[in-house]
Design an enzyme around this catalytic site. Structure first.
Site, PDB file in Angstrom:
ATOM      1  N   LYS A  80       0.831  -1.205   0.000  1.00 35.95           N
ATOM      2  CA  LYS A  80       0.000   0.000   0.000  1.00 35.95           C
ATOM      3  C   LYS A  80       0.872   1.265   0.000  1.00 35.95           C
ATOM      4  O   LYS A  80       0.633   2.195  -0.770  1.00 35.95           O
ATOM      5  CB  LYS A  80      -0.890  -0.012   1.241  1.00 35.95           C
ATOM      6  CG  LYS A  80      -1.850   1.124   1.347  1.00 35.95           C
ATOM      7  CD  LYS A  80      -2.296   1.301   2.782  1.00 35.95           C
ATOM      8  CE  LYS A  80      -1.158   1.683   3.686  1.00 35.95           C
ATOM      9  NZ  LYS A  80      -0.620   3.022   3.466  1.00 35.95           N
ATOM     10  N   GLN A  93      -5.216  -1.664  10.237  1.00 37.28           N
ATOM     11  CA  GLN A  93      -5.045  -2.992   9.666  1.00 37.28           C
ATOM     12  C   GLN A  93      -5.613  -4.069  10.603  1.00 37.28           C
ATOM     13  O   GLN A  93      -5.335  -4.083  11.801  1.00 37.28           O
ATOM     14  CB  GLN A  93      -3.550  -3.234   9.417  1.00 37.28           C
ATOM     15  CG  GLN A  93      -3.189  -4.591   8.863  1.00 37.28           C
ATOM     16  CD  GLN A  93      -3.557  -4.772   7.407  1.00 37.28           C
ATOM     17  OE1 GLN A  93      -3.842  -3.813   6.680  1.00 37.28           O
ATOM     18  NE2 GLN A  93      -3.562  -6.011   6.958  1.00 37.28           N
ATOM     19  N   ASP A 119     -11.653   2.315   4.463  1.00 32.71           N
ATOM     20  CA  ASP A 119     -11.959   0.884   4.445  1.00 32.71           C
ATOM     21  C   ASP A 119     -13.464   0.637   4.341  1.00 32.71           C
ATOM     22  O   ASP A 119     -13.888  -0.462   4.008  1.00 32.71           O
ATOM     23  CB  ASP A 119     -11.497   0.229   5.762  1.00 32.71           C
ATOM     24  CG  ASP A 119     -10.184  -0.523   5.624  1.00 32.71           C
ATOM     25  OD1 ASP A 119      -9.864  -0.964   4.504  1.00 32.71           O
ATOM     26  OD2 ASP A 119      -9.487  -0.670   6.648  1.00 32.71           O
TER      27      ASP A 119
HETATM   28  N1  LIG Z   1      -8.178  -2.687   7.668  1.00 31.74           N
HETATM   29  C1  LIG Z   1      -7.922  -3.620   6.765  1.00 31.74           C
HETATM   30  N2  LIG Z   1      -8.268  -3.423   5.471  1.00 31.74           N
HETATM   31  C2  LIG Z   1      -8.005  -4.375   4.520  1.00 31.74           C
HETATM   32  O1  LIG Z   1      -8.349  -4.194   3.332  1.00 31.74           O
HETATM   33  C3  LIG Z   1      -7.321  -5.568   4.918  1.00 31.74           C
HETATM   34  C4  LIG Z   1      -6.995  -5.712   6.269  1.00 31.74           C
HETATM   35  N3  LIG Z   1      -7.308  -4.735   7.163  1.00 31.74           N
HETATM   36  N4  LIG Z   1      -6.373  -6.828   6.692  1.00 31.74           N
HETATM   37  C5  LIG Z   1      -5.987  -7.893   5.808  1.00 31.74           C
HETATM   38  C6  LIG Z   1      -6.823  -7.936   4.557  1.00 31.74           C
HETATM   39  C7  LIG Z   1      -6.127  -8.648   3.419  1.00 31.74           C
HETATM   40  N5  LIG Z   1      -5.902  -7.645   2.399  1.00 31.74           N
HETATM   41  C8  LIG Z   1      -5.141  -7.847   1.244  1.00 31.74           C
HETATM   42  C9  LIG Z   1      -4.968  -6.888   0.278  1.00 31.74           C
HETATM   43  C10 LIG Z   1      -4.170  -7.106  -0.830  1.00 31.74           C
HETATM   44  C11 LIG Z   1      -3.565  -8.307  -1.028  1.00 31.74           C
HETATM   45  C12 LIG Z   1      -2.707  -8.545  -2.225  1.00 31.74           C
HETATM   46  O2  LIG Z   1      -2.382  -7.630  -2.953  1.00 31.74           O
HETATM   47  N6  LIG Z   1      -2.317  -9.798  -2.496  1.00 31.74           N
HETATM   48  C13 LIG Z   1      -1.445 -10.170  -3.593  1.00 31.74           C
HETATM   49  C14 LIG Z   1      -0.338 -11.109  -3.152  1.00 31.74           C
HETATM   50  C15 LIG Z   1       0.388 -10.680  -1.904  1.00 31.74           C
HETATM   51  C16 LIG Z   1       1.336 -11.759  -1.380  1.00 31.74           C
HETATM   52  O3  LIG Z   1       2.170 -12.256  -2.150  1.00 31.74           O
HETATM   53  O4  LIG Z   1       1.256 -12.073  -0.176  1.00 31.74           O
HETATM   54  C17 LIG Z   1      -2.253 -10.881  -4.665  1.00 31.74           C
HETATM   55  O5  LIG Z   1      -3.307 -11.444  -4.340  1.00 31.74           O
HETATM   56  O6  LIG Z   1      -1.808 -10.925  -5.804  1.00 31.74           O
HETATM   57  C18 LIG Z   1      -3.750  -9.310  -0.093  1.00 31.74           C
HETATM   58  C19 LIG Z   1      -4.523  -9.086   1.027  1.00 31.74           C
HETATM   59  C20 LIG Z   1      -6.411  -6.461   2.829  1.00 31.74           C
HETATM   60  N7  LIG Z   1      -6.983  -6.576   4.024  1.00 31.74           N
END
Ligand SMILES: Nc1nc(=O)c2c([nH]1)NC[C@@H]1CN(c3ccc(C(=O)N[C@@H](CCC(=O)O)C(=O)O)cc3)C=[N+]21
Length: 295
Positions: free
Chosen positions: A52, A96, A119
């Site tokens: 981010k 988070q 969020d």
């Molecule tokens: N307040 C809050 N808001 C959230 O939006 C929030 C949170 N807490 N806690 C955790 C979850 C999870 N989450 C992700 C976002 C992007 C990827 C992402 O970009 N993933 C990559 C891979 C990343 C890797 O390699 O680990 C993909 O899917 O291609 C993953 C997980 C947002 N979350």
């Protein structure tokens, strides 16, 4: 079969946001400023918050990371939230999740100023979303709707089956897909752990949104030919042969389900990157709304 390339689309969205930021700058306006509060050192959380921050830098947003130790008390965290609410330089911020067990998550989310809640987790925003009012839409469901829209996937009158009723994905995406309006009008079934005979339901689905977090859960015998599959699950599987010591996988048996699907999102590179793009989009919207109210 077409892959819904969230990585590519998210980069496109980020480029569009970068153009808007450049125009804001040229007009002498303040650029969007996103903050993230991270408590503790959870690996997945660090990855997500890190990407981010990098995305913010890339598109010209300002970003602030507030990294607090695992032992932070609820009171200390609420103090940080209060400071972010008061700080007029910050347009939007996220706390988070998950938070350490000794902190009441709901209490913290309730303390976030709804006007900075990019969020979309505050009840005021969730309620407005459910009533079709202007709000912040949670980034993951927002990203799914945007991905469907950019691939011209028609949801009108379609049967969408959502697996999982979480407050951040399953529940809100079921609301958005059933809404009136161009990009929705689906007939939605929201399924969960107490659903009887899930397969009898999923085989009827035109669109499946799986937000469960169980690897290989959705198999080819659970879907019909031509289904659109959105895989929201992200699970880290330990694997010492990989550089990072793990690989990530979704809820869907991609190899076999993709043979029957008309469209499918990969993991990684599907919904995850879209989540980040839409969080940035929400931050730009927050900046614009703050501008409008100051004018
Ligand atoms: N307040 C809050 N808001 C959230 O939006 C929030 C949170 N807490 N806690 C955790 C979850 C999870 N989450 C992700 C976002 C992007 C990827 C992402 O970009 N993933 C990559 C891979 C990343 C890797 O390699 O680990 C993909 O899917 O291609 C993953 C997980 C947002 N979350």
């Amino acid at each position: 079969m077409e892959i819904l390339d969230g990585k590519k689309v998210s980069n496109q969205i980020k480029e569009e946001l970068a153009v808007e930021v450049a125009q804001m700058k040229a007009r002498g306006e303040k650029v969007p400023h996103l903050a993230a509060v991270l408590v503790g050192n959870d690996g997945a959380s660090l990855t997500y918050v890190g990407s981010k921050v990098r995305s913010c830098e890339k598109i010209g947003f300002e970003s602030t990371l507030i990294h607090l130790p695992e032992e932070t008390t609820e009171e200390e965290l609420l103090k940080q939230v209060e400071n972010l609410n008061k700080n007029t330089d910050i347009d939007g911020y996220i706390v988070q999740l998950p938070l350490p067990k000794h902190i009441d998550e709901q209490k913290v989310l309730m303390a976030v100023d709804p006007d900075k809640d990019v969020d979309g987790f505050h009840p005021a925003n969730f309620g407005k979303m459910a009533l079709d009012m202007e709000s912040f839409i949670p980034a993951t469901p927002f990203g799914i709707m945007e991905l469907l829209r950019r691939y011209n996937i028609d949801t009108e009158g379609k049967h969408a089956v959502v697996i999982g009723r979480s407050h951040i994905v399953g529940r809100p995406i079921s609301i958005l897909l059933s809404q009136k309006g161009k990009a929705a009008n689906a007939t939605v079934t929201l399924t969960h752990s107490r659903t009887k005979d899930l397969k009898a339901i999923t085989v009827q689905a035109d669109i499946i949104i799986s937000a469960l977090g169980v690897p290989n859960f959705l198999k080819e015998d659970m879907v019909k030919e031509g289904v659109v599959v959105i895989d929201v699950g992200i699970t880290r599987v330990p694997d010492e042969t990989r550089k990072r010591g793990y690989y990530i996988t979704g809820d869907v048996d991609f190899e076999n389900v993709s043979k029957k699907a008309s469209h499918i999102t990969p993991v990684p590179g599907g919904v995850g990157p879209m989540t980040i793009a839409m969080l940035l989009k929400n931050t730009l919207l927050a900046r614009e709304r703050h501008n409008a109210s100051n004018a």
